[in-house]
Design an enzyme around this catalytic site. Sequence first.
Site, PDB file in Angstrom:
ATOM      1  N   GLU A 111       0.813  -1.207   0.000  1.00 22.68           N
ATOM      2  CA  GLU A 111       0.000   0.000   0.000  1.00 22.68           C
ATOM      3  C   GLU A 111       0.856   1.271   0.000  1.00 22.68           C
ATOM      4  OE1 GLU A 111      -3.106   0.425  -0.330  1.00 22.68           O
ATOM      5  OE2 GLU A 111      -3.262   2.561   0.171  1.00 22.68           O
ATOM      6  N   ASP A 112       1.894   1.280   0.805  1.00 24.86           N
ATOM      7  CA  ASP A 112       2.608   2.530   1.049  1.00 24.86           C
ATOM      8  C   ASP A 112       3.985   2.638   0.422  1.00 24.86           C
ATOM      9  OD1 ASP A 112       0.471   3.318   2.515  1.00 24.86           O
ATOM     10  OD2 ASP A 112       1.324   2.808   4.460  1.00 24.86           O
TER      11      ASP A 112
END
Length: 721
Positions: A75-76
């Site tokens: 996600e990051d």
Amino acid sequence: MLYRDLEAKIREYRPKDDLAPLEKAFRFARQCHEGQMRVSGEPYMVHPVKVAHILADMRMDLVGMQTGLLHDVVEDTSVKLEDVRKQFGDEVARCVDGVTKLGKLDFYSAEDRQAESFRKMLLAMVDDIRVMMVKLADRLHNMRTLGYLNRERRERIGRETIEIYAPIAHRLGMGKLRGELEDLAFQHLEADAFREIVTNIESRRHSNEGFLHEIRQTVEAELRREGIPARLEARIKRPYSVFQKLRRQKIGMDQVYDLMALRIITDSVKNCYAALGVIHNQWRPIPGRIKDFIAIPRPNLYQSLHTSVVGPQGQTFEVQIRTEEMHRIAEEGIAAHWKYKEGRKGPAADDQRIAWLRHLVEWQRDMQDPGEFMSTLKVDLYPEEVYTFTPRGKVIVLPRDATPIDFAYAIHSDVGSTCVGAKVNGRIVPLRSCLRNGDVVEIMTQPGHQPSKDWLAFVKTARARNKIKHLINASERAKAIEIGGKYLDKEARRLGVQLGRITKSEFDAVAGQYGYSKMEDLYAALGYGKYSARQVLAKLAPGVVNEEGEESPPVGAGVPEPAPAGAPSRTAEGDPVVRVRGLDDLLVYRAKCCNPIRGEAIVGYVTRGKGVAVHSCLCPNVQSLMYDVERKIEVEWARAAEDAFPVRIVVHTDDRPGMLNQLTSVLENTNIRSLEAKTALDQDGGIVEMTVDVRDKKQLEKLVAAMRRISGVRDVERLFN
Ligand code: MN
């Protein structure tokens, strides 16, 4: 450093495990998050490691903890899921993917998207419950550090936590985690109320603790005297549970007496009841507050005895009594499986908490309407259960407001479907009545009986709803196939097509042109009024029948129409003023119950074998018809022809002479079909009922406005049957 602590923690309960894969996940994640900071100013990596700590406290397995460490990399950071798969294998990659997807769900959008989010969440949980465990651990750490975020994000995350994740933790039986999530969210969402409650608890802490100490000594001595081995926990209630109590009972803080609670943890079920006896022997129990969740566990498998008693100086306090095993289940729920059943891969398939999920997933497939799905989910996710009994004493746990029909279906679907009546505590009750705690319910059945459509209006459980719908749809389909077949036969005879000469493969080919795999499906579509027989015959025998031409009505007569009162009557030609969007050939007519007028919002309903009935969206019958969303169809007003739409209007007036004259003068250029004036005896006024022809909604609105302007007119309303 933090990571070494994690290893040490795991070593304590898994001394022999090879932790190299975990360290690899840690190094990989650290490299991915290199240079990233959390809003708190800490290095980002602190977060995944703390999440893994929470999972280690739950005694999660290695895959779960690896997922915890890696849960934010896709996600990051720029890392792709493929990289995770290559490094850590399929299982970890699937879990990381699951957690990533959960993070993207939007639970606060329009209803249909929201329902979609819940569906996805449920599917992810059924697929691998560890995904939800990691998500809950992630959420717990985020909640612990929520103070660093701005107000808006704090509120959004807090709301999601209290409305979605805490109930899920509850449903999975994870009492401890749920409690912490709730208190953290409460603190951010209702800061003032939180502060007030905490201050109040603090101000009384000294005296409360003194009191608890005293009680505790008495109980310990008494239990020892009776030879009951026990460990005691004295505690003051959690702020959020106090808050809920205040809100639920609409009382002030000074009226909450049982802020204090004592927990007795003993070794056996027998000793639980013995301890209850000891408590009741010492202090007077409050009637109605004794709850036996040992004999009747809650749906999340929680077990305990609860009682509230009146203490030495009149203070009330609660006592919970349970065994060690029950205590673990109450605190950790589904997570207890990883903790105490070594060598087992998580919860067994027949675990009630997983079974609940699986059922929800099954049901949601049948539920097309997002609103219906959400309301079913809410009943299941926020259970306020009632405990009912069969005449033989078997417990049936149902959601609040459940009916005898729900009860019948909970026993067996055959019992539900053939249910004709119910006795509650020996008395016959209506099938729509709500069951209460302790009711003994006896279901009366009759072989061959079919469920009624009306039941859908009041059943509460997804199980009952889906079984009823399924049976109704099946029997309607059978009827539709029969009608469709007869309709085609009749038209074939009329148009001179010899159906006997057409081969099965020719039939199937035509069905295929309509997108059906079997001729039976096409018969059903004919029976539902989706196509005309002429159309189909033109395809079956193109030389004999052409698509244009005069159409005879579908055979629908003689088939009972079980729709509510006021169902449309059949018109031969259909109605040229409305049409179905995209399907010009459908037989369409305006429903007699509401006679929709041009310009107003309308909706179509595919009847069986009679085409499409068009109702006003305001028509009271629409509500009861539209439960069957598959048969709802979009319709629109056709060209603006000169048409007259009869409308029934009722006018409430003062009872005075000349009223009628004034009313009719407003109607000067309007065709009045009927008009009747009555005196309403009980309300000292007059009522005038009339049927007038209007061109469209606009004209009706003008007319109503003009009538309302007449002095002495109290109200004007349009009547539906
Ligand atoms: Mn995270």
